[in-house]
Design a protein around this motif. Sequence first.
Motif, mmCIF file in Angstrom:
data_model
loop_
_atom_site.group_PDB
_atom_site.id
_atom_site.type_symbol
_atom_site.label_atom_id
_atom_site.label_comp_id
_atom_site.label_asym_id
_atom_site.label_seq_id
_atom_site.Cartn_x
_atom_site.Cartn_y
_atom_site.Cartn_z
ATOM 1 N N GLU A 10 -1.164 27.774 21.170
ATOM 2 C CA GLU A 10 -1.172 28.532 22.068
ATOM 3 C C GLU A 10 0.169 28.554 23.078
ATOM 4 N N GLY A 11 0.473 29.631 23.876
ATOM 5 C CA GLY A 11 2.038 29.587 24.217
ATOM 6 C C GLY A 11 3.015 30.142 22.924
ATOM 7 N N ALA A 12 2.626 30.319 21.951
ATOM 8 C CA ALA A 12 3.244 31.049 20.537
ATOM 9 C C ALA A 12 3.878 32.722 21.418
ATOM 10 N N THR A 13 5.261 32.921 22.078
ATOM 11 C CA THR A 13 5.850 34.352 21.513
ATOM 12 C C THR A 13 5.104 35.023 20.433
ATOM 13 N N CYS A 14 4.712 36.463 20.532
ATOM 14 C CA CYS A 14 4.886 37.424 19.010
ATOM 15 C C CYS A 14 6.333 37.133 17.826
ATOM 16 N N ALA A 15 7.324 36.641 18.571
ATOM 17 C CA ALA A 15 9.025 36.295 17.587
ATOM 18 C C ALA A 15 8.155 35.502 17.305
ATOM 19 N N GLN A 16 7.230 34.540 17.363
ATOM 20 C CA GLN A 16 7.063 32.513 17.213
ATOM 21 C C GLN A 16 6.273 32.924 16.125
ATOM 22 N N ILE A 17 4.618 33.972 16.499
ATOM 23 C CA ILE A 17 3.888 33.642 15.360
ATOM 24 C C ILE A 17 4.684 34.535 14.289
ATOM 25 N N PHE A 18 5.093 35.821 14.542
ATOM 26 C CA PHE A 18 5.592 36.495 13.574
ATOM 27 C C PHE A 18 6.729 35.654 12.099
ATOM 28 N N ALA A 19 7.969 34.689 13.059
ATOM 29 C CA ALA A 19 8.186 33.417 12.219
ATOM 30 C C ALA A 19 7.104 32.712 11.526
ATOM 31 N N LEU A 20 5.900 32.362 12.010
ATOM 32 C CA LEU A 20 4.971 31.633 11.407
ATOM 33 C C LEU A 20 4.699 31.719 9.970
ATOM 34 N N LEU A 21 3.982 33.165 10.429
ATOM 35 C CA LEU A 21 2.786 33.634 9.129
ATOM 36 C C LEU A 21 3.945 33.988 8.198
ATOM 37 N N GLU A 22 5.603 34.669 8.360
ATOM 38 C CA GLU A 22 5.870 34.885 7.276
ATOM 39 C C GLU A 22 6.524 33.777 5.984
ATOM 40 N N LYS A 23 6.379 32.546 7.259
ATOM 41 C CA LYS A 23 6.737 30.491 6.919
ATOM 42 C C LYS A 23 5.251 30.859 5.603
ATOM 43 N N ASN A 24 4.766 31.140 5.714
ATOM 44 C CA ASN A 24 3.044 30.666 5.391
ATOM 45 C C ASN A 24 3.381 32.520 4.305
ATOM 46 N N GLU A 25 3.636 32.805 4.514
ATOM 47 C CA GLU A 25 4.250 34.167 3.326
ATOM 48 C C GLU A 25 3.154 34.895 3.705
ATOM 49 N N VAL A 26 2.626 35.432 4.844
ATOM 50 C CA VAL A 26 1.615 35.587 5.251
ATOM 51 C C VAL A 26 2.673 37.154 4.622
#
Length: 227
Positions: A10-26
């Motif tokens: 909760e509270g993540a920005t779009c940019a943070q979500i996209f970075a997290l998905l990249e980190k998880n190789e999605v």
Amino acid sequence: RTTVRVMLPEGATCAQIFALLEKNEVCTAEKLGESAANTHFDYWFLEDIPYGETNRLEGFLFPDTYDFYQNDDVTSVIMKLVNNCNKKLMDDELQEQIEASGMTLDEVLTLASIIQMEAANTDDMYMVSSVLHNRLENGSQYDIYTLDCDSTTYYPYRTKDDVPEAERDTFTSSYNTYTVRGLPAGPICNPGMDAIDAALNPQDTNYYYFCHDADGNAYYAATAAEH
């Protein structure tokens, strides 16, 4: 295909979500940003939001735990997040509350996103909501015209240090509630259900100020002098 479970906080920005998905190789953050900016997702609540910015879906990527494939299809990844948001927002009781609030859905999510970023915990959300509602509804009686929330100052960045160095000293955000009267143009993060509930059901107080100490304890005040 390899599946990967990702918890979007909760509270993540779009940019943070996209970075997290990249980190998880999605998917790569760059592709996710492009898709968010330009893909037509057929949901009623996105109809009036202009295309072109990577944070176009801010507020609508619902924080939750998701299962994806590694190297997943970009559009279907974003679709999954927005579809979950749609499912949560289409709750009948919530729709009634939004209607009764006199706010548009976009305003509710914008307010919720600020509450999410400003509050120390769930209980505090309802108090912060109260202060923001009081400012929006009656602030002008006390010469208060702005919400003055630090969390909005550098959006789409979180802090001054996140702003690219070349523009750091001259950067001004069009979302900055120290300069913008009322609510900013849109959400500053993706709020969870508690913050949305708090935005719709503020505590009944006469507070116009709040702050937190280093330990996260909240203090509220009715006047600038008290504050």
